[in-house]
Scaffold this motif. Sequence first.
Motif, PDB file in Angstrom:
ATOM      1  N   ASN A  66      -2.490  46.919   5.494  1.00 26.55           N
ATOM      2  CA  ASN A  66      -1.252  47.627   5.845  1.00 26.55           C
ATOM      3  C   ASN A  66      -0.809  48.458   4.644  1.00 26.55           C
ATOM      4  OD1 ASN A  66       0.276  45.976   4.085  1.00 26.55           O
ATOM      5  ND2 ASN A  66       0.688  44.486   5.709  1.00 26.55           N
ATOM      6  N   GLU A  67       0.270  49.183   4.811  1.00 22.58           N
ATOM      7  CA  GLU A  67       0.688  50.141   3.779  1.00 22.58           C
ATOM      8  C   GLU A  67       1.151  49.445   2.505  1.00 22.58           C
ATOM      9  OE1 GLU A  67       1.603  50.182   6.939  1.00 22.58           O
ATOM     10  OE2 GLU A  67       1.270  52.195   7.769  1.00 22.58           O
ATOM     11  N   LYS A  68       1.756  48.278   2.671  1.00 26.34           N
ATOM     12  CA  LYS A  68       2.250  47.563   1.498  1.00 26.34           C
ATOM     13  C   LYS A  68       1.081  47.166   0.605  1.00 26.34           C
ATOM     14  CE  LYS A  68       5.159  43.557   0.355  1.00 26.34           C
ATOM     15  NZ  LYS A  68       4.175  42.569  -0.098  1.00 26.34           N
ATOM     16  N   PRO A 372     -10.560  49.520  28.112  1.00 23.42           N
ATOM     17  CA  PRO A 372     -10.403  48.099  28.425  1.00 23.42           C
ATOM     18  C   PRO A 372      -8.943  47.665  28.564  1.00 23.42           C
ATOM     19  CG  PRO A 372     -11.205  48.399  26.171  1.00 23.42           C
ATOM     20  CD  PRO A 372     -11.244  49.745  26.823  1.00 23.42           C
ATOM     21  N   HIS A 373      -8.025  48.385  27.915  1.00 23.09           N
ATOM     22  CA  HIS A 373      -6.604  48.017  28.022  1.00 23.09           C
ATOM     23  C   HIS A 373      -6.134  48.086  29.479  1.00 23.09           C
ATOM     24  CE1 HIS A 373      -6.643  48.097  23.773  1.00 23.09           C
ATOM     25  NE2 HIS A 373      -6.267  49.339  23.570  1.00 23.09           N
ATOM     26  N   ARG A 374      -6.654  49.069  30.226  1.00 21.88           N
ATOM     27  CA  ARG A 374      -6.228  49.235  31.617  1.00 21.88           C
ATOM     28  C   ARG A 374      -6.580  47.980  32.418  1.00 21.88           C
ATOM     29  NH1 ARG A 374      -8.444  53.545  32.454  1.00 21.88           N
ATOM     30  NH2 ARG A 374      -6.639  54.901  32.492  1.00 21.88           N
ATOM     31  N   GLY A 395      -0.062  51.439  19.500  1.00 21.24           N
ATOM     32  CA  GLY A 395      -1.481  51.737  19.600  1.00 21.24           C
ATOM     33  C   GLY A 395      -1.709  52.434  20.919  1.00 21.24           C
ATOM     34  N   CYS A 396      -2.975  52.654  21.265  1.00 26.58           N
ATOM     35  CA  CYS A 396      -3.269  53.275  22.562  1.00 26.58           C
ATOM     36  C   CYS A 396      -2.584  52.499  23.685  1.00 26.58           C
ATOM     37  CB  CYS A 396      -4.763  53.290  22.815  1.00 26.58           C
ATOM     38  SG  CYS A 396      -5.641  54.552  21.885  1.00 26.58           S
ATOM     39  N   TYR A 397      -2.575  51.177  23.547  1.00 23.97           N
ATOM     40  CA  TYR A 397      -2.055  50.327  24.625  1.00 23.97           C
ATOM     41  C   TYR A 397      -0.571  50.531  24.882  1.00 23.97           C
ATOM     42  CZ  TYR A 397      -1.037  47.726  20.417  1.00 23.97           C
ATOM     43  OH  TYR A 397      -0.608  47.404  19.163  1.00 23.97           O
ATOM     44  N   GLY A 437      -2.349  45.112  19.591  1.00 24.30           N
ATOM     45  CA  GLY A 437      -3.732  45.520  19.323  1.00 24.30           C
ATOM     46  C   GLY A 437      -4.306  44.776  18.134  1.00 24.30           C
ATOM     47  N   ASP A 438      -5.620  44.843  17.969  1.00 22.56           N
ATOM     48  CA  ASP A 438      -6.251  44.097  16.875  1.00 22.56           C
ATOM     49  C   ASP A 438      -5.817  44.610  15.505  1.00 22.56           C
ATOM     50  OD1 ASP A 438      -7.659  46.374  17.629  1.00 22.56           O
ATOM     51  OD2 ASP A 438      -9.644  45.487  17.445  1.00 22.56           O
ATOM     52  N   SER A 439      -5.843  45.924  15.338  1.00 26.69           N
ATOM     53  CA  SER A 439      -5.462  46.477  14.035  1.00 26.69           C
ATOM     54  C   SER A 439      -3.999  46.150  13.724  1.00 26.69           C
ATOM     55  CB  SER A 439      -5.675  47.998  14.028  1.00 26.69           C
ATOM     56  OG  SER A 439      -5.469  48.525  12.753  1.00 26.69           O
ATOM     57  N   THR A 440      -3.166  46.253  14.749  1.00 22.89           N
ATOM     58  CA  THR A 440      -1.741  45.956  14.574  1.00 22.89           C
ATOM     59  C   THR A 440      -1.520  44.478  14.290  1.00 22.89           C
ATOM     60  OG1 THR A 440      -1.256  47.765  16.072  1.00 22.89           O
ATOM     61  CG2 THR A 440       0.527  46.229  15.651  1.00 22.89           C
ATOM     62  N   PHE A 441      -2.363  43.643  14.907  1.00 18.05           N
ATOM     63  CA  PHE A 441      -2.262  42.209  14.677  1.00 18.05           C
ATOM     64  C   PHE A 441      -2.447  41.887  13.196  1.00 18.05           C
ATOM     65  CE2 PHE A 441      -4.421  38.056  14.316  1.00 18.05           C
ATOM     66  CZ  PHE A 441      -3.371  37.248  14.738  1.00 18.05           C
ATOM     67  N   ASP A 465      -8.202  43.169  21.649  1.00 19.71           N
ATOM     68  CA  ASP A 465      -9.192  43.346  20.586  1.00 19.71           C
ATOM     69  C   ASP A 465     -10.262  44.336  21.041  1.00 19.71           C
ATOM     70  OD1 ASP A 465     -10.957  43.150  18.535  1.00 19.71           O
ATOM     71  OD2 ASP A 465     -11.453  41.036  18.819  1.00 19.71           O
ATOM     72  N   ASN A 466     -10.089  45.593  20.620  1.00 21.34           N
ATOM     73  CA  ASN A 466     -11.081  46.609  21.012  1.00 21.34           C
ATOM     74  C   ASN A 466     -11.946  47.045  19.837  1.00 21.34           C
ATOM     75  OD1 ASN A 466      -9.203  48.047  19.615  1.00 21.34           O
ATOM     76  ND2 ASN A 466      -8.892  49.634  21.163  1.00 21.34           N
ATOM     77  N   PHE A 467     -12.007  46.233  18.810  1.00 16.20           N
ATOM     78  CA  PHE A 467     -12.898  46.397  17.660  1.00 16.20           C
ATOM     79  C   PHE A 467     -12.565  47.600  16.787  1.00 16.20           C
ATOM     80  CE2 PHE A 467     -16.577  44.558  20.487  1.00 16.20           C
ATOM     81  CZ  PHE A 467     -15.847  43.390  20.643  1.00 16.20           C
ATOM     82  N   THR A 469      -9.260  50.652  15.306  1.00 18.41           N
ATOM     83  CA  THR A 469      -7.914  51.224  15.272  1.00 18.41           C
ATOM     84  C   THR A 469      -8.013  52.526  16.066  1.00 18.41           C
ATOM     85  OG1 THR A 469      -7.866  50.390  13.006  1.00 18.41           O
ATOM     86  CG2 THR A 469      -6.013  51.755  13.689  1.00 18.41           C
ATOM     87  N   ALA A 470      -7.918  52.437  17.373  1.00 15.78           N
ATOM     88  CA  ALA A 470      -8.287  53.576  18.218  1.00 15.78           C
ATOM     89  C   ALA A 470      -7.297  54.731  18.116  1.00 15.78           C
ATOM     90  CB  ALA A 470      -8.425  53.122  19.665  1.00 15.78           C
ATOM     91  N   MET A 471      -6.036  54.410  18.279  1.00 14.59           N
ATOM     92  CA  MET A 471      -4.987  55.431  18.378  1.00 14.59           C
ATOM     93  C   MET A 471      -5.074  56.488  17.294  1.00 14.59           C
ATOM     94  SD  MET A 471      -1.862  55.844  19.935  1.00 14.59           S
ATOM     95  CE  MET A 471      -2.171  57.558  20.120  1.00 14.59           C
ATOM     96  N   THR A 472      -5.324  56.071  16.078  1.00 17.22           N
ATOM     97  CA  THR A 472      -5.236  56.987  14.945  1.00 17.22           C
ATOM     98  C   THR A 472      -6.596  57.589  14.573  1.00 17.22           C
ATOM     99  OG1 THR A 472      -5.322  54.987  13.620  1.00 17.22           O
ATOM    100  CG2 THR A 472      -3.178  56.000  13.918  1.00 17.22           C
TER     101      THR A 472
HETATM  102  C1  LIG Z   1       3.874  51.251   9.907  1.00 19.38           C
HETATM  103  C2  LIG Z   1       2.991  52.042  10.751  1.00 19.38           C
HETATM  104  N1  LIG Z   1       1.783  52.389  10.270  1.00 19.38           N
HETATM  105  C3  LIG Z   1       0.936  53.132  11.026  1.00 19.38           C
HETATM  106  C4  LIG Z   1       1.294  53.531  12.280  1.00 19.38           C
HETATM  107  C5  LIG Z   1       0.362  54.384  13.080  1.00 19.38           C
HETATM  108  N2  LIG Z   1      -0.342  53.663  14.103  1.00 19.38           N
HETATM  109  C6  LIG Z   1       0.050  53.737  15.363  1.00 19.38           C
HETATM  110  S1  LIG Z   1      -0.845  52.754  16.319  1.00 19.38           S
HETATM  111  C7  LIG Z   1      -1.809  52.219  15.095  1.00 19.38           C
HETATM  112  C8  LIG Z   1      -2.920  51.242  15.227  1.00 19.38           C
HETATM  113  C9  LIG Z   1      -3.437  51.048  16.544  1.00 19.38           C
HETATM  114  O1  LIG Z   1      -4.543  50.196  16.497  1.00 19.38           O
HETATM  115  P1  LIG Z   1      -4.656  48.922  17.411  1.00 19.38           P
HETATM  116  O2  LIG Z   1      -3.475  48.052  17.236  1.00 19.38           O
HETATM  117  O3  LIG Z   1      -5.965  48.286  17.142  1.00 19.38           O
HETATM  118  O4  LIG Z   1      -4.597  49.516  18.900  1.00 19.38           O
HETATM  119  P2  LIG Z   1      -5.582  50.551  19.626  1.00 19.38           P
HETATM  120  O5  LIG Z   1      -5.033  51.920  19.383  1.00 19.38           O
HETATM  121  O6  LIG Z   1      -6.929  50.348  19.081  1.00 19.38           O
HETATM  122  O7  LIG Z   1      -5.476  50.219  21.066  1.00 19.38           O
HETATM  123  C10 LIG Z   1      -1.422  52.833  13.961  1.00 19.38           C
HETATM  124  C11 LIG Z   1      -2.121  52.648  12.716  1.00 19.38           C
HETATM  125  C12 LIG Z   1       2.578  53.165  12.733  1.00 19.38           C
HETATM  126  N3  LIG Z   1       3.031  53.538  13.915  1.00 19.38           N
HETATM  127  N4  LIG Z   1       3.391  52.430  11.958  1.00 19.38           N
END
Ligand SMILES: Cc1ncc(C[n+]2csc(CCOP(=O)(O)OP(=O)(O)O)c2C)c(N)n1
Lengths: 609, 199
Positions: A66-68, A372-374, A395-397, A437-441, A465-467, A469-472
């Motif tokens: 994460n950013e910190k 897969p989220h759908r 995230g995308c979800y 989402g996995d990355s957010t988790f 868990d889609n392996f 960080t899709a959204m970004t």
């Molecule tokens: C503090 C912060 N950092 C970064 C973001 C940008 N951001 C939006 S969604 C996301 C991650 C999404 O990944 P994941 O949770 O795995 O979901 P996916 O898109 O793969 O479904 C990020 C990094 C944000 N909104 N807030």
Amino acid sequence: MELLGEGKKVLLGNEAIARGALEADVDVATTYPGTPSSEIADSLSAVARKMGEKGEAPFYFQYSVNEKVALEFAAAASHAGLRALTCMKHVGVNVASDALMTYAYIGCRGGHVIVTADDPSCHSSQNEQDNRYYARFASLPMLEPSSPQEAKEMTIEAFEISEKLELPVLLRTTTRISHARGVVELKPLKMTSKKGKFEKGGLTVTVPEVARKLHPMLLEKMERARELSNGSRFNFIEDFGGEDGIIASGAAYNYAREAVDDMGLKCRIFKIGMSYPLPEKKIIDFLKECRRVIILEELEPIMEREIREIAQRNDIGVEIYGKGFGKLERYYEYTPDIVYATLAEFFNLEWKYEGDVREAAPRPPVLCPGCPHRATYYAVKKVAPKDTIYPTDIGCYTLGLLPPYKTADFLLCMGSSIGSGCGFAYSTEQKVVAFIGDSTFYHAGLPALVNAVHHNHNFVVVILDNFTTAMTGHQPHPGTLLDGMGYEAVPMDIEKVVRGIGVKHVEVVDPRNLQETMEAMRRAMDFEGLSVVISRAPCILLKSKTKKEREIYQINQEKCRKCDVCITRFACPAFYHDEGGNVRINEALCTGCGVCPQICPFDAIEVKK
Amino acid sequence: MKKSVIIAGVGGQGVITAANILARASLKAGHNVVTSELHGMAQRGGNVECNVRIGNVYSPMVRRESVEAIISFEPLEALRNLHKVKRDGVVLTDVNPIIPPLISLGIGDYPPVEKIFEEIEEHCTLIKINADELARKAGSILTKNIVMLGAFHALGIFPIEEETLLETIRESFHERYAEANAMAFKLGKEAIESVGDMH
Ligand SMILES: Cc1ncc(C[n+]2csc(CCOP(=O)(O)OP(=O)(O)O)c2C)c(N)n1
Ligand code: SF4
Ligand code: SF4
């Protein structure tokens, strides 16, 4: 690779920042991705991977959890004497802010540039906070480019200022700078690989006694920063005659500068590039020479207030115009139309302002065909009671917000699904299903889950868990096999993590198997206490990169009874009605995920032969 | 000199790539160039707009009724941007609608394509091409953005030599697509030439 070229190139603002870091011989770059900042780090990741293939990459790059952590890593590198770059989106700075506020006190050694990419108009963000406040809040210098060329030059200059003052420097962009392309003149690359050394004994442990010493020292450094700002070549005046002035920064400068040409305005423009501390002396001189001044800055009236204060303290009788004048608002990004209309009013010209959007049927982004989220959402909706609360995450979800799923009820920031899930579970009698989402988790969900376990809150957490960080833009995260440099990493296993912290009911499902997923969801919702369902299947865009041959599905028109379940309930974007009202699957869009045959009550969806 | 064009379409149609190619070709042709694009949320099937501006320009963003042309990969996306094109400007659009998925759900509305074309014609010059068909003819629907670039080039709005643009296209893709892209460019160009000298 355009970024490693020479001469003049067309670069994205974000690529220009990456190039600037490479020209400044950066040693360590860290990030957590986030639009509109992502391409800075993604470009550096690509360079690191490319050069890594041929031996040592000349710098270290990391997608941190994460950013910190990204900021703390880079702060340590700087204290080892290395040059460091950390990039994030504006809300990322909130996450890093605990570290940032005290980091300003101890300062840095090797130059450290922290990029904050702001997003006025919330193009891809949950808010449009103005991070210029962070420069004031933390007491750190800030530079704000208006073009890719400036973005590159300012990045290099920021390293130098940082080393001169021994302070990290903030480089602030906005979407229209980060995602603008422009001509950039490339200078030779200096990429050397090195390790630093940490010298013990400095004022780097901020116990109260030390912090009290450091704060006045920080303020003294910022006085020197003010001098640098007065002399900065990024704070310059362009003279087009007349006795009125425009003070502008960032994207607003571009619009104003072009308006001067297009409208033939007689004025002087003070372009502010080093925006904190403001170049006070230069501003005093400028104000004294003007009859009236208009301040063009997006979002908050930050420069405006500081300039009004400077005028007041120095008894300058100039008329100052800003927010509230013409079309200037504190919300949303400025546009050329807004700036032209405002300047027309300021200069007393005839002008027609008709706004700058046109109503047309909306085309919001949707989950990809085969996402897969759908499938997860479809399964959950099948078994959850109607008034189930769905705290969601980022995230995308988050697109689950849209009909027909509507599986998103509450969202604050990354990780908030689980924290607010705890609160909803306690505060209501409704069922609560939180999606993350996995990355957010990994980013911010873990501490919240620990909280949920410890207090035994009764709700369901679905980890999507889609392996990736899709959204970004599909960056790696702690669960992936490779890191941002393409090196082997230690992949975290979410299931083990969740079990390890004491969740009693844990199931792992493949959402593409709807029956299995519905059953698992039912068990999880029936469980008294905290339960976690890990819904695991790769983002379809990852999959299509590896799998070439795919089966495509079609509707057997003889079997189809036009119940429209596939369109109205499942809503894969590959489905459409043809002119005759028949349901069809767009072959170009179908990814062959194989989920829709499971939802058709008449078995009308089959593999195309 | 100052010339601007909007390239518009739907996520996944290659709009950003087309804008990028046009921008790099503009620099090669000796022009100053700025562009804007939207990333992120805009990608998952949402609308995508890029501005490409050359000459004495600073702003990547454009004003109402200020651009010379819109290159639209889809009719509704031409309409969405119509207010930004000059009254004596051109809308060059593909004719094949992509219905937003939410409309299939009965949410929102897609105007009849004929209505879209009428509205555009009331505003400025309209040139329609069936770029999907031409792209398939060239070998792949993926060459649609190159068809659109070929057609745009034939309008002669941006002072860029054909060879400069073609070279930039070649540099942007793997060699194995060179032939299909060259064909796509040619088909796009010919589609305009057959409409007659409009500009
Ligand atoms: C503090 C912060 N950092 C970064 C973001 C940008 N951001 C939006 S969604 C996301 C991650 C999404 O990944 P994941 O949770 O795995 O979901 P996916 O898109 O793969 O479904 C990020 C990094 C944000 N909104 N807030
Ligand atoms: S990019 Fe991946 S996760 Fe995002 S909507 Fe598409 S398939 Fe789903
Ligand atoms: S198989 Fe069905 S659900 Fe999957 S992408 Fe194709 S049409 Fe959509």
